[in-house]
Scaffold this motif. Structure first.
Motif, PDB file in Angstrom:
ATOM      1  N   LYS A 127      -1.844   7.232   6.773  1.00 64.71           N
ATOM      2  CA  LYS A 127      -1.158   8.230   5.948  1.00 64.71           C
ATOM      3  C   LYS A 127      -0.075   8.987   6.715  1.00 64.71           C
ATOM      4  O   LYS A 127       0.815   9.554   6.117  1.00 64.71           O
ATOM      5  CB  LYS A 127      -2.183   9.174   5.346  1.00 64.71           C
ATOM      6  N   ARG A 154       0.857  -1.195   0.000  1.00 63.08           N
ATOM      7  CA  ARG A 154       0.000   0.000   0.000  1.00 63.08           C
ATOM      8  C   ARG A 154       0.880   1.226   0.000  1.00 63.08           C
ATOM      9  O   ARG A 154       1.813   1.328   0.783  1.00 63.08           O
ATOM     10  CB  ARG A 154      -0.884   0.050   1.236  1.00 63.08           C
ATOM     11  N   SER A 155       0.541   2.154  -0.845  1.00 65.87           N
ATOM     12  CA  SER A 155       1.273   3.417  -0.864  1.00 65.87           C
ATOM     13  C   SER A 155       0.338   4.527  -1.311  1.00 65.87           C
ATOM     14  O   SER A 155      -0.765   4.278  -1.804  1.00 65.87           O
ATOM     15  CB  SER A 155       2.488   3.325  -1.792  1.00 65.87           C
ATOM     16  N   LYS A 211      -2.850   4.030   1.241  1.00 65.37           N
ATOM     17  CA  LYS A 211      -2.414   3.773   2.615  1.00 65.37           C
ATOM     18  C   LYS A 211      -3.533   4.067   3.603  1.00 65.37           C
ATOM     19  O   LYS A 211      -4.235   5.062   3.473  1.00 65.37           O
ATOM     20  CB  LYS A 211      -1.214   4.654   2.963  1.00 65.37           C
ATOM     21  N   PRO A 243       5.697   3.416   2.880  1.00 61.84           N
ATOM     22  CA  PRO A 243       4.573   2.616   2.387  1.00 61.84           C
ATOM     23  C   PRO A 243       4.693   1.176   2.881  1.00 61.84           C
ATOM     24  O   PRO A 243       5.772   0.743   3.302  1.00 61.84           O
ATOM     25  CB  PRO A 243       4.733   2.677   0.872  1.00 61.84           C
TER      26      PRO A 243
END
Length: 115
Positions: free
Chosen positions: A82, A74-75, A79, A87
């Protein structure tokens, strides 16, 4: 002859049990080798680096969603956390499909039971 069939069945059952145990132990080993450095050895997270996995409601949701997160990472906008600079890395290509499955089962199951 009947005894031979019973022995074959018993051996098959024993083999199945061993595979199940190996799979369970494998998830913990995969976690410790690849995930614990960021998420903590007990899934407690690391401040400023990675969220706690223990008690995270996302992990008790859809298994496929958890698997996708571990596999694909996840980036950016994807995400959940945050505020964390790094990430979530994608483990696809680094971990085998069997290891991905095992670690997801571990973080959703036994890791949640650790005190």
């Amino acid at each position: 002859m009947r005894m031979q069939g019973s022995m074959t069945g018993a051996l098959a059952l024993a083999a199945l049990f061993q595979v199940t145990v190996a799979h369970a132990n494998g998830g913990e080993a995969v976690f410790k080798a690849n995930c614990a450095s960021c998420h903590g050895s007990e899934g407690q997270g690391t401040t400023g680096l990675a969220p706690a996995l223990k008690g995270d409601k996302f992990l008790s949701g859809k298994r496929d969603d958890v698997l996708a997160t571990v596999r694909d990472g996840r980036s950016g906008a994807d995400k959940h956390f945050k505020e964390l600079q790094m990430p979530m890395p994608a483990w696809k290509g680094t971990l085998s499909d069997a290891d991905l499955q095992a670690v997801v089962d571990y973080i959703r199951g036994d890791l949640q039971k650790h005190k």
